[in-house]
Design a protein around this motif. Structure first.
Motif, PDB file in Angstrom:
ATOM      1  N   GLY A 166      30.777  72.775  37.022  1.00 55.74           N
ATOM      2  CA  GLY A 166      31.490  72.502  35.786  1.00 55.74           C
ATOM      3  C   GLY A 166      31.932  71.073  35.589  1.00 55.74           C
ATOM      4  O   GLY A 166      32.866  70.819  34.811  1.00 55.74           O
ATOM      5  N   ALA A 167      31.293  70.129  36.233  1.00 56.24           N
ATOM      6  CA  ALA A 167      31.725  68.730  36.136  1.00 56.24           C
ATOM      7  C   ALA A 167      31.488  68.184  34.732  1.00 56.24           C
ATOM      8  O   ALA A 167      30.391  68.291  34.184  1.00 56.24           O
ATOM      9  CB  ALA A 167      30.988  67.882  37.159  1.00 56.24           C
ATOM     10  N   GLU A 168      32.522  67.583  34.148  1.00 56.85           N
ATOM     11  CA  GLU A 168      32.416  66.861  32.887  1.00 56.85           C
ATOM     12  C   GLU A 168      32.396  65.351  33.132  1.00 56.85           C
ATOM     13  O   GLU A 168      31.880  64.595  32.318  1.00 56.85           O
ATOM     14  CB  GLU A 168      33.594  67.213  31.969  1.00 56.85           C
ATOM     15  N   THR A 169      32.981  64.935  34.250  1.00 58.51           N
ATOM     16  CA  THR A 169      32.944  63.535  34.673  1.00 58.51           C
ATOM     17  C   THR A 169      32.248  63.472  36.020  1.00 58.51           C
ATOM     18  O   THR A 169      32.634  64.172  36.957  1.00 58.51           O
ATOM     19  CB  THR A 169      34.364  62.949  34.795  1.00 58.51           C
ATOM     20  N   LEU A 170      31.209  62.649  36.110  1.00 60.64           N
ATOM     21  CA  LEU A 170      30.433  62.537  37.342  1.00 60.64           C
ATOM     22  C   LEU A 170      30.551  61.123  37.903  1.00 60.64           C
ATOM     23  O   LEU A 170      30.385  60.140  37.172  1.00 60.64           O
ATOM     24  CB  LEU A 170      28.958  62.852  37.080  1.00 60.64           C
ATOM     25  N   ILE A 171      30.823  61.048  39.189  1.00 61.01           N
ATOM     26  CA  ILE A 171      30.886  59.774  39.890  1.00 61.01           C
ATOM     27  C   ILE A 171      29.617  59.616  40.712  1.00 61.01           C
ATOM     28  O   ILE A 171      29.326  60.440  41.585  1.00 61.01           O
ATOM     29  CB  ILE A 171      32.110  59.720  40.830  1.00 61.01           C
ATOM     30  N   PHE A 172      28.836  58.575  40.425  1.00 62.07           N
ATOM     31  CA  PHE A 172      27.618  58.282  41.178  1.00 62.07           C
ATOM     32  C   PHE A 172      27.914  57.114  42.119  1.00 62.07           C
ATOM     33  O   PHE A 172      28.121  55.989  41.664  1.00 62.07           O
ATOM     34  CB  PHE A 172      26.474  57.909  40.235  1.00 62.07           C
ATOM     35  N   ASP A 173      27.931  57.378  43.422  1.00 60.32           N
ATOM     36  CA  ASP A 173      28.253  56.353  44.417  1.00 60.32           C
ATOM     37  C   ASP A 173      26.963  55.756  44.970  1.00 60.32           C
ATOM     38  O   ASP A 173      26.266  56.392  45.756  1.00 60.32           O
ATOM     39  CB  ASP A 173      29.089  56.966  45.548  1.00 60.32           C
ATOM     40  N   GLU A 174      26.637  54.534  44.550  1.00 58.25           N
ATOM     41  CA  GLU A 174      25.417  53.830  44.984  1.00 58.25           C
ATOM     42  C   GLU A 174      24.205  54.748  44.883  1.00 58.25           C
ATOM     43  O   GLU A 174      23.449  54.939  45.847  1.00 58.25           O
ATOM     44  CB  GLU A 174      25.571  53.327  46.431  1.00 58.25           C
ATOM     45  N   PRO A 175      23.956  55.334  43.704  1.00 57.76           N
ATOM     46  CA  PRO A 175      22.910  56.368  43.613  1.00 57.76           C
ATOM     47  C   PRO A 175      21.489  55.851  43.771  1.00 57.76           C
ATOM     48  O   PRO A 175      20.589  56.626  44.086  1.00 57.76           O
ATOM     49  CB  PRO A 175      23.115  56.939  42.205  1.00 57.76           C
TER      50      PRO A 175
END
Length: 524
Positions: A166-175
């Protein structure tokens, strides 16, 4: 998903401070993520980027400051609280269980149930709906174990897992740190689809071109503080680099003056298989001279890893020979090749370059156990080893500057800097560097590039394997392009464009009369 009806940020961090003992990782940082946007966070390794996002994700408690989601102040005791608030994080080192299937990883801890049992049908249907919405194909292989997947597919599993929760905000760490250029383009397509659907993304990166291409806004961190936030379409790589490191960064390379020396390494008809017994290197011939950088370009998975492992002694050859300064080393062990003067920066620092639970002092010993001045017969000189670790930490700006810290406590970029420093400081006659700047910031890239050029100018033979075409072109005296286990061609990097190299990486040979012969090892 309905469009946001006001200007309330999806996420807002206010005056965030996070300390680890005497180290201030984040110092009164403000950050605001607009709804339906991509906001990049850039900075040098150790600038506090990942720490700040781990505060948002509930992995760290802030010592000071406020986290707000959709305008509401929130306190997260754990990632579960953050997930419940609609926040997901795609970690640089994937959080997947290798021995479990794709489906099991996605639903782990959030399994739908019916009559007290896991509802497998509902799980598959929900995963299929997510994949259909964003163009993923992982639903076609839900019963495949994660350990059998490439890194790009594993990343897709991580994204689907966050969306499933259910994520609406996604954090991409050095993707993009572990992705090929083609996979990076695919990731950006996914990010576009996510924001078009109203989701908001944080993009942690050190790659300035990618930040400008993918983000709407860019916040720069330096030494734990926010230097500023700029619009991506109104800035430049030079401006961002200056904000990151506090000085001008040199992007141009001075032409070299001297010519290569004698042949250091020769590879003749080498064939090698992978762990499944499938041929990955098929009759490769080339030579590298003293004072020369030979770049090997290609999409990952075309035999580069197996080739350099046969050179460094990590893998046996099925056929062919490898010689160092005319001496046959084909049958020598990895340790014997180290003692012969071969240094190796592996492509996977976490599995091949470091023991994560060891201190940097102990990691500095790896590969040096039988080499003076660190070893005298059966005895180790721990003072010499400690001095060596301290020197690498200082010279390569490893943060935190503590050789007693464990490898696992460092960010990925600082781990990479330590591995590069350890190998480059062996005083080798041949250096094999696989993706030496993977996961490091622009200031560190500049430093590592300069050290590689210095080693070349000092007469060291260097083999550089990289999926970054700009890096291969900037550093190489000659560039070999590898495709399906063979060298398509070896060219002067100044005579070809990145587009032409890209075509060669797809198997097309350029019919140029001045192409350098594979076995010549001559001047570029």
């Amino acid at each position: 998903m309905p469009e946001p009806t006001d200007n309330t940020p999806a996420v807002e961090l206010t005056d965030i401070t996070k300390r680890f003992g005497d180290v201030v990782a984040n110092d009164s940082v403000d950050f605001s993520l607009a709804n339906g946007s991509v906001h990049a966070v850039v900075g040098e390794n150790g600038a506090g980027k990942t720490t700040l996002m781990k505060v948002l994700y509930g992995l760290y408690d802030p010592d000071e400051g406020t986290v707000s989601v959709d305008g509401e102040p929130r306190t997260f005791e754990s990632p579960r609280d953050a997930i419940g608030a609609g926040i997901g994080m795609i970690h640089q080192h994937f959080q997947l269980v290798d021995t479990m299937t794709i489906l099991q990883n996605i639903v782990l801890g959030h399994e739908p149930s019916r009559n007290g049992l896991v509802d497998d049908r509902e799980a598959r249907e929900r995963v299929g709906e997510i994949c259909d919405a964003y163009g993923f194909s992982v639903d076609e292989h839900l019963d495949t174990d994660v350990e059998d997947l490439g890194l790009g597919v594993q990343q897709h599993v991580e994204i689907v897992k966050s969306l499933y929760r259910g994520a609406e905000t996604l954090i991409f760490d050095e993707p993009t740190a572990v992705l090929t250029p083609q996979e990076v383009e695919g990731l950006f397509d996914v990010m576009d689809a996510l924001t078009a659907d109203g989701r908001s993304l944080v993009f942690i990166t050190h790659k300035l071109d990618e930040a400008m291409a993918a983000a709407d806004e860019i916040t720069v961190l330096r030494d734990g503080s926010a230097v500023g936030t700029v619009d991506a379409d109104e800035t430049s790589r030079n401006e961002l680099a200056r904000m990151m490191v506090g000085r001008e960064v040199l992007f141009d390379v001075e032409p070299r003056s001297q010519s290569p020396g004698e042949v250091a390494l020769s590879v003749e008809g080498v064939c090698a298989d992978d762990e499944r017994g499938i041929r990955q290197v098929d009759g490769v011939n080339f030579a590298v001279r003293e004072g020369e950088i030979l770049g090997i370009a290609g999409v990952e998975g075309n035999g580069q890893r197996e080739l350099i492992e046969t050179i460094t002694g990590m893998r046996g050859t099925e056929r062919g020979a490898v010689a160092l300064f005319g001496d046959d080393i084909t049958g020598l062990s990895r340790r014997e090749r180290i003692e012969s003067g071969i240094a190796y920066v592996p492509g996977d620092r976490t599995r091949e370059g470091l023991v994560q639970e060891y201190s940097l002092v102990k990691n500095a010993l790896l590969g040096n156990q039988t080499v003076e001045p660190f070893a005298d017969g059966a005895f180790l000189d721990w003072q010499a080893i400690t001095d060596h670790a301290d020197a690498v930490v200082e010279e390569y700006d490893v943060r935190p500057a503590d050789a007693d810290a464990t490898a696992e406590s460092l960010s990925g970029g600082n781990q990479q800097k330590f591995v590069v420093g350890r190998e480059l400081e062996r005083d080798p006659s041949l250096l094999v560097a696989a993706h030496p700047t993977r996961g490091v910031d622009i200031g560190s890239i500049e430093f590592i590039h300069e050290r590689l050029r210095e080693m070349r100018d000092d007469g060291v033979a260097v083999i550089l394997v990289s999926s970054k075409l700009d890096e291969v072109k900037r550093l190489s005296d000659r560039t070999a392009v590898m495709y399906e286990g063979e060298f398509v061609d070896v060219v002067d990097p100044g005579d070809v464009t990145e587009e032409e190299l890209g075509l060669m990486m797809a198997g097309r040979s350029l019919e140029e009369p001045d192409t350098v012969a594979l076995d010549a090892g001559g001047d570029a």
